[in-house]
Scaffold this motif. Structure first.
Motif, PDB file in Angstrom:
ATOM      1  N   UNK A 149     -40.247  -2.313 -58.850  1.00 47.34           N
ATOM      2  CA  UNK A 149     -41.576  -2.206 -58.236  1.00 47.34           C
ATOM      3  C   UNK A 149     -42.330  -0.987 -58.753  1.00 47.34           C
ATOM      4  N   UNK A 150     -41.628   0.149 -58.903  1.00 53.29           N
ATOM      5  CA  UNK A 150     -42.283   1.361 -59.389  1.00 53.29           C
ATOM      6  C   UNK A 150     -42.778   1.180 -60.811  1.00 53.29           C
ATOM      7  N   UNK A 151     -41.992   0.498 -61.632  1.00 48.75           N
ATOM      8  CA  UNK A 151     -42.417   0.255 -63.012  1.00 48.75           C
ATOM      9  C   UNK A 151     -43.639  -0.651 -63.054  1.00 48.75           C
ATOM     10  N   UNK A 152     -43.653  -1.663 -62.194  1.00 51.11           N
ATOM     11  CA  UNK A 152     -44.794  -2.578 -62.153  1.00 51.11           C
ATOM     12  C   UNK A 152     -46.046  -1.828 -61.719  1.00 51.11           C
ATOM     13  N   UNK A 153     -45.937  -1.007 -60.667  1.00 56.25           N
ATOM     14  CA  UNK A 153     -47.093  -0.260 -60.168  1.00 56.25           C
ATOM     15  C   UNK A 153     -47.613   0.721 -61.216  1.00 56.25           C
ATOM     16  N   UNK A 154     -46.701   1.396 -61.919  1.00 58.72           N
ATOM     17  CA  UNK A 154     -47.130   2.348 -62.932  1.00 58.72           C
ATOM     18  C   UNK A 154     -47.713   1.666 -64.159  1.00 58.72           C
ATOM     19  N   UNK A 155     -47.442   0.376 -64.311  1.00 62.24           N
ATOM     20  CA  UNK A 155     -48.057  -0.370 -65.399  1.00 62.24           C
ATOM     21  C   UNK A 155     -49.523  -0.654 -65.149  1.00 62.24           C
TER      22      UNK A 155
END
Length: 253
Positions: free
Chosen positions: A73-79
């Motif tokens: 989820x954190x990777x998706x949000x930071x994308x």
């Protein structure tokens, strides 16, 4: 004519098992089997594979989703945008205004909440991180829609329609297009109790040049506090400053 890609039933079934664990928190093989009408052996096979991939954890005879989903989820949000910057601006805006502040993005024609903070005077709503909402009835959605190409807007309206959320929801496409034109001219969107009666919101798109709109910020509060005058003279300036900080950091990140 373009052919539809072949769907994999086993993957769909795995997703349904993940949804059960997400909703329940944890569950055993028998519970999942009964809820989904899958055989116990099939459920066990899916869970064993998910456990081997680090996506679920097992304690005694119960399974739950692992914290690996948090990393995903954190990777998706930071994308989408620098999530730490977004979170800081959302928190600052909530502290300054005393209201509920959200940051959301558009995915598959829906608004998805990515960040939320509540000020001292906030009236809580049912919004939560990851929740999907209609675009036409929310200030977040309308702010984003106003930035999208006409063809994309029409595609979203065609797919989802304009269902009534409250008696004040705009359910006519022509009226919605007029509202989006007003939003573009004004620089911010307004949800006038269209999603929740008694709650008004101001929204503003967050975007960078030569890129798709990143998302939008919104401030929500009781209608008696969220007056047109306050939106125009106070909140629009505050939300614009927060949006600009996110835009500048996203441009150079």
């Amino acid at each position: 004519m373009e052919r539809s890609p072949r769907k994999i039933d086993a993957v769909r079934n795995t997703c349904r098992i993940i949804d059960v664990l997400r909703e329940r928190g944890n569950a055993g093989i028998t519970e999942i089997s009964e809820e989904l009408d899958f055989s116990k052996s099939a459920v066990h096979g899916h869970l064993a594979t998910l456990q081997d991939e680090g996506l679920v954890v097992k304690e005694d005879h119960s399974y739950s989703l692992s914290l690996r989903f948090l990393d995903i989820a954190e990777q998706v949000k930071n994308g989408i945008a620098d999530h730490e910057i977004v979170k800081d601006e959302v928190n600052n805006l909530a502290e300054e205004t005393g209201e509920v502040v959200h940051f959301a993005t558009e995915e598959d024609g829906r608004v998805v909440y990515l960040s939320k903070a509540s000020g001292d005077d906030a009236v809580e709503t049912a919004s939560k991180i990851g929740k999907r909402m209609p675009m036409h009835s929310t200030s977040l959605g309308k702010a984003i829609l106003a930035e999208l190409p006409q063809a994309r807007r029409e595609e979203i309206i065609e797919r989802y329609g304009l269902p009534e959320q409250t008696e004040k929801t705009i359910t006519d496409a022509e009226r919605l297009h007029e509202e989006l034109a007003e939003t573009s001219e004004r620089g911010y969107s307004i949800d006038d109790e269209e999603n929740i009666l008694g709650v008004r919101c101001i929204g503003m798109a967050v975007s960078v040049p030569e890129a798709d709109v990143l998302g939008a910020l919104s401030i929500s509060g009781p209608s008696r506090r969220m007056t047109d005058e306050r939106m125009e003279t106070e909140l629009s300036e505050q939300i614009a400053q927060a949006a600009n900080v996110i835009e500048v950091n996203s441009r150079y990140s």
